[in-house]
Design a protein around this motif. Structure first.
Motif, PDB file in Angstrom:
ATOM      1  N   ALA A 127       0.833  -1.201   0.000  1.00  0.00           N
ATOM      2  CA  ALA A 127       0.000   0.000   0.000  1.00  0.00           C
ATOM      3  C   ALA A 127       0.869   1.253   0.000  1.00  0.00           C
ATOM      4  N   ALA A 128       0.450   2.246  -0.778  1.00  0.00           N
ATOM      5  CA  ALA A 128       1.201   3.507  -0.872  1.00  0.00           C
ATOM      6  C   ALA A 128       0.723   4.454   0.223  1.00  0.00           C
ATOM      7  N   PHE A 129       1.213   4.243   1.450  1.00  0.00           N
ATOM      8  CA  PHE A 129       0.739   5.035   2.583  1.00  0.00           C
ATOM      9  C   PHE A 129       1.827   5.920   3.177  1.00  0.00           C
ATOM     10  N   GLY A 130       2.946   6.087   2.481  1.00  0.00           N
ATOM     11  CA  GLY A 130       4.063   6.853   3.035  1.00  0.00           C
ATOM     12  C   GLY A 130       3.750   8.305   3.300  1.00  0.00           C
ATOM     13  N   SER A 131       2.826   8.889   2.555  1.00  0.00           N
ATOM     14  CA  SER A 131       2.513  10.310   2.713  1.00  0.00           C
ATOM     15  C   SER A 131       1.309  10.557   3.617  1.00  0.00           C
ATOM     16  N   LEU A 132       0.720   9.519   4.189  1.00  0.00           N
ATOM     17  CA  LEU A 132      -0.442   9.709   5.064  1.00  0.00           C
ATOM     18  C   LEU A 132      -0.048  10.477   6.320  1.00  0.00           C
ATOM     19  N   ALA A 149      -2.847  -9.903   8.406  1.00  0.00           N
ATOM     20  CA  ALA A 149      -1.948  -9.796   7.262  1.00  0.00           C
ATOM     21  C   ALA A 149      -0.580 -10.349   7.629  1.00  0.00           C
ATOM     22  N   THR A 150       0.058 -11.033   6.691  1.00  0.00           N
ATOM     23  CA  THR A 150       1.381 -11.601   6.948  1.00  0.00           C
ATOM     24  C   THR A 150       2.461 -10.534   6.885  1.00  0.00           C
ATOM     25  N   SER A 151       2.319  -9.594   5.955  1.00  0.00           N
ATOM     26  CA  SER A 151       3.309  -8.524   5.828  1.00  0.00           C
ATOM     27  C   SER A 151       2.654  -7.287   5.240  1.00  0.00           C
ATOM     28  N   VAL A 152       3.292  -6.153   5.476  1.00  0.00           N
ATOM     29  CA  VAL A 152       2.886  -4.888   4.875  1.00  0.00           C
ATOM     30  C   VAL A 152       4.129  -4.240   4.273  1.00  0.00           C
ATOM     31  N   THR A 153       4.005  -3.793   3.031  1.00  0.00           N
ATOM     32  CA  THR A 153       5.112  -3.146   2.333  1.00  0.00           C
ATOM     33  C   THR A 153       4.665  -1.769   1.861  1.00  0.00           C
ATOM     34  N   PRO A 154       5.356  -0.697   2.297  1.00  0.00           N
ATOM     35  CA  PRO A 154       5.027   0.635   1.772  1.00  0.00           C
ATOM     36  C   PRO A 154       5.414   0.716   0.296  1.00  0.00           C
ATOM     37  N   LEU A 155       4.462   1.111  -0.541  1.00  0.00           N
ATOM     38  CA  LEU A 155       4.733   1.250  -1.966  1.00  0.00           C
ATOM     39  C   LEU A 155       5.199   2.666  -2.280  1.00  0.00           C
ATOM     40  N   LEU A 156       6.232   2.768  -3.106  1.00  0.00           N
ATOM     41  CA  LEU A 156       6.718   4.064  -3.578  1.00  0.00           C
ATOM     42  C   LEU A 156       6.256   4.237  -5.017  1.00  0.00           C
ATOM     43  N   THR A 157       5.381   5.192  -5.236  1.00  0.00           N
ATOM     44  CA  THR A 157       4.803   5.427  -6.560  1.00  0.00           C
ATOM     45  C   THR A 157       5.131   6.844  -7.010  1.00  0.00           C
ATOM     46  N   GLU A 158       4.680   7.187  -8.195  1.00  0.00           N
ATOM     47  CA  GLU A 158       4.916   8.542  -8.699  1.00  0.00           C
ATOM     48  C   GLU A 158       4.217   9.581  -7.832  1.00  0.00           C
ATOM     49  N   ARG A 159       3.134   9.202  -7.179  1.00  0.00           N
ATOM     50  CA  ARG A 159       2.367  10.143  -6.363  1.00  0.00           C
ATOM     51  C   ARG A 159       2.535   9.915  -4.866  1.00  0.00           C
ATOM     52  N   SER A 160       3.365   8.989  -4.491  1.00  0.00           N
ATOM     53  CA  SER A 160       3.720   8.747  -3.083  1.00  0.00           C
ATOM     54  C   SER A 160       5.127   8.181  -3.093  1.00  0.00           C
ATOM     55  N   SER A 161       6.097   9.077  -3.102  1.00  0.00           N
ATOM     56  CA  SER A 161       7.466   8.686  -3.461  1.00  0.00           C
ATOM     57  C   SER A 161       8.419   8.478  -2.298  1.00  0.00           C
ATOM     58  N   LYS A 189       5.198  -8.696   9.467  1.00  0.00           N
ATOM     59  CA  LYS A 189       6.463  -8.150   8.999  1.00  0.00           C
ATOM     60  C   LYS A 189       6.239  -6.838   8.257  1.00  0.00           C
ATOM     61  N   LEU A 190       7.020  -5.821   8.613  1.00  0.00           N
ATOM     62  CA  LEU A 190       7.016  -4.552   7.897  1.00  0.00           C
ATOM     63  C   LEU A 190       8.246  -4.525   6.993  1.00  0.00           C
ATOM     64  N   ASN A 191       8.012  -4.626   5.700  1.00  0.00           N
ATOM     65  CA  ASN A 191       9.114  -4.682   4.741  1.00  0.00           C
ATOM     66  C   ASN A 191       9.643  -3.293   4.409  1.00  0.00           C
ATOM     67  N   HIS A 192      10.819  -3.262   3.799  1.00  0.00           N
ATOM     68  CA  HIS A 192      11.375  -2.009   3.319  1.00  0.00           C
ATOM     69  C   HIS A 192      10.497  -1.469   2.194  1.00  0.00           C
TER      70      HIS A 192
END
Length: 290
Positions: A127-132, A149-161, A189-192
């Motif tokens: 999920a792209a939640f870095g800017s929340l 959930a087994t793991s959560v990975t912050p997604l880096l996208t063009e609109r949440s970089s 697990k919280l992934n990079h």
């Protein structure tokens, strides 16, 4: 006029009532935990995290730091109170507080340690939640932990970089607190943080993955024609949504586009809605096809 005085029992008679004369324990910490660790929704002994567990019955370890503070200052546990320790990897042991000093408690195991295997299915959230802001990212990872959930990975996208390093540390603490609260034995697990380019091969290798897209086929409808798998991916974009290029990359890699209703949802709302639905669906599939 008749009074109620004669109807009142005398104090000496009250003392003879069985619930006053029979010894009982006011502490909740002496209750017995459920034997079926596959269902952790029921209450049990107070549970605390420790990377190291006693290797056998009678073994003693020291617990310090935040868990020591929680035990002694928040819950005010005392010597001989029974508790559980878990290591976030399925290890669990019941014991009691043997000794308390100024910096730590000594925990003694009252039984042999258990190792509980991970439960399936295993859903991995991207999920792209870095800017929340305003604690919304905390809420997202907390509820993902509670729902399984087994793991959560912050997604880096063009609109949440980006996502700040200090936020990652805070999210780790949120996950641990949520795992304790919901009696979860395997820490989520919280992934990079991961870029879309690196997500594409992960999707290609997965047998089942869903990407939340507005106006796509409703999630529940998509599940009626979906085969049961033991693991899968959940992909949710940023507040500004994925770009068309990003959506095409993920779908071409094999992900199924699904909708979550007629309204525009926040990142954390969409994530929890799809995760809760898939967890319930997975549970129903296990019951139907044991």
């Amino acid at each position: 006029m008749q009074t109620l005085g004669p109807l009142r029992p005398r104090f000496t008679e009250l003392l003879k009532l069985p619930w006053l004369t029979k010894p009982f324990n006011l502490r909740a910490f002496s209750s017995t935990p459920p034997a079926d660790y596959s269902n952790q929704s029921r209450g049990g002994l107070p549970r605390f995290f420790s990377e190291t567990l006693p290797s056998s019955k009678g073994g003693v370890i020291r617990v310090q730091g935040d868990e020591f503070w929680h035990m002694t200052k928040v819950l005010r546990l005392k010597t001989d109170d029974r508790i559980e320790l878990f290591n976030g990897k399925g290890g669990l042991v019941e014991g009691c507080i043997q000794n308390i000093d100024r910096t730590a408690i000594d925990f003694v195991a009252l039984e042999e340690p258990k190792l509980v295997l991970p439960q399936s299915p295993q859903w991995h959230v991207f999920a792209a939640f870095g800017s929340l802001k305003g604690g919304r990212a905390d809420w997202l990872v907390e509820k993902c932990t509670e729902l399984g959930a087994t793991s959560v990975t912050p997604l880096l996208t063009e609109r949440s970089s980006a996502i700040a390093d200090n936020r990652v540390e805070r999210l780790q603490r949120v996950i641990l607190a949520a795992a304790k609260q919901c009696q979860r034995l395997h820490e989520m697990k919280l992934n990079h943080p991961m870029k879309i380019d690196n997500l594409v091969p992960v999707v290609a290798k997965s047998k089942l993955s869903f990407i939340a897209i507005a106006e796509a086929t409703p999630l529940v409808g998509a599940l009626t024609s979906t085969r049961t798998e033991s693991s899968g991916l959940i992909i949710v974009g940023p507040e500004g949504d994925f770009t068309v290029k990003e959506v095409n990359m993920i779908i071409e890699a094999g992900s199924t586009a699904v909708g979550l209703g007629p309204h525009r949802l926040r990142v954390e709302t969409a994530t929890i809605a799809i995760l809760a639905t898939l967890m319930l669906w997975s549970d129903s599939q296990q019951i139907t096809n044991p």
